[in-house]
Write a protein that holds these residues in place. Structure first.
Motif, short mmCIF file in Angstrom:
data_model
loop_
_atom_site.label_atom_id
_atom_site.label_comp_id
_atom_site.label_asym_id
_atom_site.label_seq_id
_atom_site.Cartn_x
_atom_site.Cartn_y
_atom_site.Cartn_z
N MET A 200 1.22 -1.51 -0.24
CA MET A 200 -0.64 -0.10 -0.06
C MET A 200 1.11 1.02 0.07
O MET A 200 0.75 2.11 -0.46
N ALA A 201 2.21 1.38 0.48
CA ALA A 201 2.53 2.28 1.52
C ALA A 201 3.58 2.32 0.07
O ALA A 201 3.75 3.60 -0.71
N GLY A 229 -3.29 -9.82 18.97
CA GLY A 229 -1.67 -9.27 18.71
C GLY A 229 -1.43 -8.17 18.05
O GLY A 229 -0.44 -8.18 17.54
N ALA A 230 -2.59 -6.93 18.61
CA ALA A 230 -2.40 -5.92 17.21
C ALA A 230 -0.86 -4.79 17.93
O ALA A 230 -0.42 -4.18 16.92
N VAL A 231 0.06 -5.45 18.97
CA VAL A 231 0.77 -4.56 19.59
C VAL A 231 2.43 -5.19 18.75
O VAL A 231 3.36 -4.26 18.00
N GLU A 232 2.15 -6.11 19.15
CA GLU A 232 3.41 -6.85 18.37
C GLU A 232 3.14 -6.78 16.68
O GLU A 232 3.84 -6.83 16.21
N LEU A 233 1.90 -7.11 16.44
CA LEU A 233 1.71 -6.67 14.90
C LEU A 233 1.93 -5.55 14.39
O LEU A 233 2.66 -5.18 13.15
N ALA A 234 1.56 -4.52 14.92
CA ALA A 234 2.21 -3.09 14.83
C ALA A 234 3.63 -2.33 14.66
O ALA A 234 3.84 -1.27 13.66
N GLY A 235 4.05 -3.26 15.78
CA GLY A 235 5.64 -3.25 15.51
C GLY A 235 6.44 -3.20 14.30
O GLY A 235 7.02 -3.21 13.83
N GLN A 236 5.65 -5.19 13.63
CA GLN A 236 6.18 -5.48 12.81
C GLN A 236 5.47 -4.36 11.20
O GLN A 236 6.92 -4.58 10.43
N VAL A 237 4.44 -4.38 11.62
CA VAL A 237 4.29 -3.46 10.50
C VAL A 237 5.30 -1.71 10.38
O VAL A 237 5.71 -1.67 9.35
N ARG A 238 5.68 -0.82 11.16
CA ARG A 238 6.64 -0.02 11.16
C ARG A 238 7.62 -0.24 10.89
O ARG A 238 7.94 0.43 10.52
N ALA A 239 7.96 -2.31 11.78
CA ALA A 239 9.47 -2.22 10.96
C ALA A 239 9.29 -2.29 9.48
O ALA A 239 10.82 -2.25 8.81
N GLY A 240 8.39 -3.24 8.74
CA GLY A 240 8.36 -3.42 7.32
C GLY A 240 8.59 -2.26 6.37
O GLY A 240 9.47 -2.50 5.80
N LEU A 241 7.13 -1.56 7.22
CA LEU A 241 7.62 -0.02 6.51
C LEU A 241 8.83 1.30 6.80
O LEU A 241 9.12 1.40 5.25
N VAL A 242 9.43 1.19 7.16
CA VAL A 242 10.75 1.80 7.45
C VAL A 242 12.05 1.06 6.72
O VAL A 242 13.13 1.83 5.78
N LYS A 243 11.87 -0.68 6.30
CA LYS A 243 12.75 -1.09 5.80
C LYS A 243 12.36 -0.96 5.14
O LYS A 243 13.00 -0.78 3.53
N ALA A 244 11.15 -0.82 4.18
CA ALA A 244 11.21 -0.40 2.85
C ALA A 244 11.01 1.22 2.18
O ALA A 244 10.85 0.95 1.38
N GLY A 245 12.01 1.86 3.08
CA GLY A 245 12.17 3.36 2.90
C GLY A 245 11.26 4.10 3.30
O GLY A 245 11.65 5.65 3.01
N ARG A 246 10.26 3.96 3.88
CA ARG A 246 9.51 4.99 4.28
C ARG A 246 9.66 5.56 5.29
O ARG A 246 10.21 5.15 6.51
#
Length: 255
Positions: A200-201, A229-246
């Protein structure tokens, strides 16, 4: 764009009943959709969330919903439109009081649950939401489904419509969400949720439940606070977005 906003629905407990880990999610997200007491939430919860959000620099959105605590705002109600307008305006005003007390403000408005889905396709209810936001402050953006009736009417009324995508929800071919009563409505596999958020991003696309790729032009991505598992999931999403350059930042702060 290199920036992306990450939001979650917060403050959805009521009285002694708690839902989700608001404090932990506020350390991850950049925008908080705060329940305003109609579908969930209460004054003390709103006060606590606003204080914590302002302290962390997290943008605050009024998550306005149907007056339906028993159904968590996820049952469609065929409102009198004047009453819906007033209910939405009332909720924004209630949250604004706690925002001001915390040294912040209501940065945007996002409908919740059945109101979100109905306003995406129903001109009457969408127009009531738009009119309420305009009555409060025409400079306040509306966070909503891109290409929806609500987005179109908001722009026509001079408001800013900000596109939102759901990393943990299933989509139908038309770009609307799979109803929660249907299989495939909730996506819980962490790898899949992260991959969807990144797509999406970066590509402004989402894969539907039928495997079709459809446009999804979003500035903000939501992870539901009541998803397992919302907290862990949100953390993984954030990390994935940063890794993708966002760069993660509230959409209201983008220049």
């Amino acid at each position: 764009m290199s920036s992306i906003d990450l939001n979650a629905d917060l403050g959805e407990g009521f009285g002694r009943w708690t839902l989700g880990d608001d404090e932990a999610l506020l350390d991850i997200v950049t925008s908080a959709n705060v329940a305003c007491g109609f579908h969930a939430g209460d004054p003390s919860t709103m006060h606590r969330i606003c204080d914590a959000a302002v302290e962390r620099g997290v943008a605050i959105g009024a998550q306005v919903g149907y007056r339906d605590l028993a159904g968590f705002g996820r049952r469609r109600i065929d409102y009198d439109l004047t009453e819906l307008h007033d209910d939405v305006l009332y909720q924004i005003g209630a949250l604004e009081a706690f925002c001001r007390a915390a040294g912040g403000q209501v940065d945007y408005v996002k409908p919740h649950g059945a109101l979100y889905n109905t306003a995406a396709v129903d001109e009457g209810q969408a127009s009531a939401v738009v009119a309420a936001v305009r009555a409060y402050d025409p400079g306040v953006p509306v966070l909503c489904q891109p290409g929806s009736v609500l987005a179109r009417l908001a722009v026509a009324a001079g408001l800013t419509a900000v596109g939102e995508g759901f990393a943990d929800r299933g989509y139908r071919p038309g770009g609307t969400l799979v109803p929660r009563t249907v299989a495939g409505a909730i996506v819980t596999d962490p790898d899949l949720v992260v991959a969807r958020a990144v797509r999406m991003a970066t590509a402004r696309q989402v894969e539907t439940a039928d495997g079709e790729i459809v446009p999804c032009d979003v500035a903000s991505i939501c992870v539901h606070g009541d998803t397992p598992g919302a907290v862990e999931l949100a953390g993984q999403v954030r990390a994935g977005l940063v890794k993708a350059g966002r760069t993660l930042a509230p959409f209201v702060a983008w220049s």
